[in-house]
Structure formats: structure tokens, C-alpha cells
Design a protein around this motif. Structure first.
Motif, short mmCIF file in Angstrom:
data_model
loop_
_atom_site.label_atom_id
_atom_site.label_comp_id
_atom_site.label_asym_id
_atom_site.label_seq_id
_atom_site.Cartn_x
_atom_site.Cartn_y
_atom_site.Cartn_z
N SER A 4 0.88 -0.95 0.03
CA SER A 4 -0.02 -0.05 -0.27
C SER A 4 0.89 1.10 -0.12
CB SER A 4 -0.85 0.02 1.12
OG SER A 4 -1.54 1.34 1.42
N ARG A 5 0.93 1.91 -1.08
CA ARG A 5 1.84 3.06 -1.15
C ARG A 5 1.23 4.06 -0.42
NH1 ARG A 5 2.60 3.21 -7.97
NH2 ARG A 5 3.68 1.08 -8.19
N GLU A 6 0.20 4.17 -0.19
CA GLU A 6 -0.31 5.40 0.36
C GLU A 6 0.09 5.34 2.09
OE1 GLU A 6 -2.05 3.69 -1.65
OE2 GLU A 6 -2.74 5.00 -2.90
N ALA A 7 -0.26 3.87 2.57
CA ALA A 7 0.21 3.53 3.82
C ALA A 7 1.71 3.93 4.16
CB ALA A 7 -0.25 2.34 4.39
N ALA A 8 2.32 3.26 3.29
CA ALA A 8 4.00 3.38 3.42
C ALA A 8 4.49 4.87 3.42
CB ALA A 8 4.58 2.78 2.42
N VAL A 9 3.75 5.64 2.83
CA VAL A 9 4.16 7.24 2.62
C VAL A 9 3.66 7.90 3.82
CG1 VAL A 9 3.72 9.42 1.30
CG2 VAL A 9 4.32 7.25 -0.06
N PHE A 10 2.18 7.80 4.20
CA PHE A 10 1.73 8.43 5.21
C PHE A 10 2.03 8.16 6.56
CE2 PHE A 10 -1.87 8.85 8.30
CZ PHE A 10 -2.20 10.15 8.22
N THR A 11 2.63 7.01 6.82
CA THR A 11 2.87 6.43 8.19
C THR A 11 4.48 6.29 8.36
OG1 THR A 11 2.20 4.10 7.79
CG2 THR A 11 0.57 5.35 8.71
N PHE A 12 4.95 5.83 7.19
CA PHE A 12 6.35 5.35 7.15
C PHE A 12 7.48 6.33 6.85
CE2 PHE A 12 10.40 3.07 6.23
CZ PHE A 12 10.46 2.44 7.47
N ILE A 13 7.28 6.87 5.53
CA ILE A 13 8.02 7.82 5.01
C ILE A 13 8.06 9.32 5.38
CG2 ILE A 13 8.77 8.90 2.97
CD1 ILE A 13 9.30 6.04 2.84
N PHE A 14 6.76 9.61 6.15
CA PHE A 14 6.64 11.01 6.20
C PHE A 14 7.39 11.37 7.65
CE2 PHE A 14 3.77 14.31 8.20
CZ PHE A 14 4.09 15.27 7.21
N CYS A 38 6.03 6.62 15.89
CA CYS A 38 5.11 5.62 16.63
C CYS A 38 3.64 5.81 16.53
CB CYS A 38 5.47 5.35 18.03
SG CYS A 38 4.57 4.16 19.19
N ALA A 39 3.16 7.31 16.63
CA ALA A 39 1.86 7.83 16.73
C ALA A 39 1.41 7.53 15.43
CB ALA A 39 1.63 9.29 17.04
N MET A 40 2.08 7.88 14.40
CA MET A 40 1.79 7.80 12.83
C MET A 40 1.64 6.11 12.44
SD MET A 40 1.44 10.46 11.62
CE MET A 40 1.37 10.25 9.66
N VAL A 41 2.60 5.19 12.80
CA VAL A 41 2.39 3.85 12.49
C VAL A 41 1.22 3.00 13.19
CG1 VAL A 41 4.12 1.71 12.29
CG2 VAL A 41 4.80 3.73 11.73
N ALA A 42 1.56 3.24 14.55
CA ALA A 42 0.51 2.37 15.41
C ALA A 42 -0.60 2.90 15.67
CB ALA A 42 1.20 2.03 16.63
N PHE A 43 -0.69 4.32 15.81
CA PHE A 43 -2.09 4.95 16.12
C PHE A 43 -2.88 5.06 14.91
CE2 PHE A 43 -4.45 8.91 17.02
CZ PHE A 43 -5.54 8.08 18.09
N ALA A 44 -2.30 6.27 13.96
CA ALA A 44 -3.00 6.57 12.82
C ALA A 44 -3.13 5.66 11.76
CB ALA A 44 -2.05 7.79 12.29
N GLY A 45 -1.92 4.84 11.50
CA GLY A 45 -1.90 3.73 10.56
C GLY A 45 -2.92 2.74 10.73
N LEU A 46 -3.00 2.34 12.07
CA LEU A 46 -3.78 1.18 12.48
C LEU A 46 -5.40 1.80 12.43
CD1 LEU A 46 -3.56 -1.73 13.06
CD2 LEU A 46 -3.64 -0.99 15.62
N ALA A 47 -5.57 2.85 12.98
CA ALA A 47 -7.16 3.48 13.10
C ALA A 47 -7.82 3.39 11.80
CB ALA A 47 -7.06 4.61 13.87
N ILE A 48 -7.05 3.90 10.87
CA ILE A 48 -7.46 4.13 9.29
C ILE A 48 -7.49 2.94 8.69
CG2 ILE A 48 -6.64 4.90 6.99
CD1 ILE A 48 -5.28 7.47 8.33
#
Length: 243
Positions: free
Chosen positions: A18-28, A62-72
Motif C-alpha cells: 500500500s503506497r499510501e500507507a507507506a508514505v503516510f505512516t512510514f516515509i512522512f 510511533c503515533a503515525m505507524v501504530a495509532f494513525a495507520g492502524l485506526a485508518i
């Protein structure tokens, strides 16, 4: 165990495809580190600015990967009836949840390694950093699962998550020092979970303290994680919400 490993592999494949997930939660978070590193210079908290920013951005990552990414992700899967179909398979719900959480911990661990590859020295207390990764991932993942039960639509999930994560990051020092903020803003930041993850990261990485020496931060993060579990117990749904 075989089912768990199969599902864990599936979760990893889905995440990285998922490119969107990787960019939003990992690359950002990595981009933020580069951008903020070009703005801040000198010393912060008595250490080189790059190290202080890295410690703070560990919390934000951590907030991006575990919280934001998982909630979405969970909200989208619920509304697309993916979770409903999973319940009809032989895969036990607990195995699915544990595999999702384990995948989250792995992604955040990779995020942490990636941040250190940009130049700052590696931590002196690797074991304490590993415990920080596990505690932060599980606490914020629990909150992410709980939040997914409160979000009503897949279309609104990103907006809701950003409305929570970005102000929280500014108020808790994830983007830089907050000592110059008005007192009422600092008071709000003092009750948010990300502050305690940033404080724990600062203590372990910047000041070389033991993970277990930070009892207050550990307790607050664990309490927020338990709160997330309680919300999930009452609000998490496997089936799409009715329109």
C-alpha cells in the motif's frame, strides 16, 4: 502458530504494497526529520539538535505507524466488509488481532532503524530502546483500535486521525521544544500520551537512562493503552456500520 505466522506475513505484504500507507505512516516521519533537521541547529536540551529531533520524532513515528495507520486501516477494512469476511474464515479473531499488533511493532522497529540511518549515533541502551518500541507500539496500537470503533466512515478516517495526531504532536514536543508555548497549551500537552513517549525517548536515547527508571512515563502509557483496549471492547465492530 502456523496461522499466526501466515497472517503476520499477509499483514506485512499488505502494508508494504500500500503506497499510501507507506508514505503516510512510514516515509512522512523520515521526511520531517530531514526538514526539521535543516531548520534547527546548535543544541536542544543540551545535546546536538539532530539527536534531540530524532528522539522526539521516534514518538511521532510511533503515533503515525501504530495509532494513525492502524485506526485508518481497520476502519477501511471494516467498511469494505473485509473484517466481516475474516470472521467467517477459520482464522481466530485473537490470532488476527495479535498478528496485526505484531506487524505494527515490526514496522515501528524498522522506522526506528531508518531514522538512525540518517546519521545520529545509535543508542547506548539498545535493550531499553527495544522496550520503548514495544511499549509505544502496543499502547498506541490499542488506542488506534479503540479509535477505529469510534470513526463512522472510511472516507472520514484520515481527517479524524490527522485532527488528533498533528495537534498532539505540536503540543507534546514531537516537533521541537515546547517550553516557549503558553502555559495553557503546555497543560493540555501534559495529559496527552505522546508527551510521555517523547519523554521516555528523551530519557533513554538522549540521557542514557534505563527504560525501567521512567516509571511515570511507563505507567501513563500503559494506562492510555488500557483505555484504548476498554474502548475497543465496547466500540470495535467487525461489520460495516449501518448508514
Amino acid at each position: 502458530m502456523k496461522l499466526f505466522m501466515h497472517q503476520l506475513k499477509t499483514e506485512q505484504l499488505v502494508y508494504w504494497r500500500s503506497r499510501e500507507a507507506a508514505v503516510f505512516t512510514f516515509i512522512f516521519p523520515l521526511l520531517l526529520f530531514l526538514l526539521l533537521g535543516s531548520v534547527y541547529s546548535g543544541h536542544i536540551y543540551g545535546v546536538p539538535a539532530s539527536q534531540a529531533l530524532l528522539a522526539a520524532l521516534l514518538g511521532y513515528g510511533c503515533a503515525m505507524v501504530a495509532f494513525a495507520g492502524l485506526a485508518i486501516t481497520l476502519t477501511i477494512r471494516r467498511e469494505q466488509a473485509i473484517l466481516k469476511r475474516l470472521r467467517a474464515t477459520p482464522l481466530p479473531p485473537l490470532t488476527y488481532v495479535v498478528s496485526v499488533l505484531t506487524s505494527t511493532v515490526l514496522v515501528f522497529a524498522l522506522e526506528t532503524v531508518a531514522l538512525f540511518l540518517f546519521g545520529p549515533p545509535f543508542p547506548a541502551r539498545v535493550g531499553s530502546l527495544a522496550l520503548l518500541i514495544v511499549l509505544g507500539s502496543l499502547s498506541f496500537a490499542a488506542m488506534g483500535v479503540g479509535l477505529s470503533g469510534l470513526i463512522r466512515s472510511a472516507e472520514g478516517s484520515s481527517a479524524v486521525v490527522n485532527l488528533i495526531v498533528l495537534p498532539m504532536a505540536f503540543l507534546t514536543g514531537a516537533f521541537g521544544p515546547t517550553h516557549h508555548y503558553p502555559r495553557f497549551l503546555r497543560a493540555i500537552g501534559d495529559v496527552l500520551p505522546l508527551k510521555y513517549l517523547v519523554d521516555l525517548s528523551n530519557a533513554v536515547y538522549l540521557h542514557k537512562h534505563s527504560f525501567w527508571s521512567q516509571g511515570t512515563a511507563i505507567g501513563v502509557l500503559a494506562a492510555w493503552g488500557v483505555a484504548g483496549v476498554l474502548v475497543a471492547a465496547f466500540k470495535f465492530r467487525w461489520e460495516p456500520r449501518e448508514s
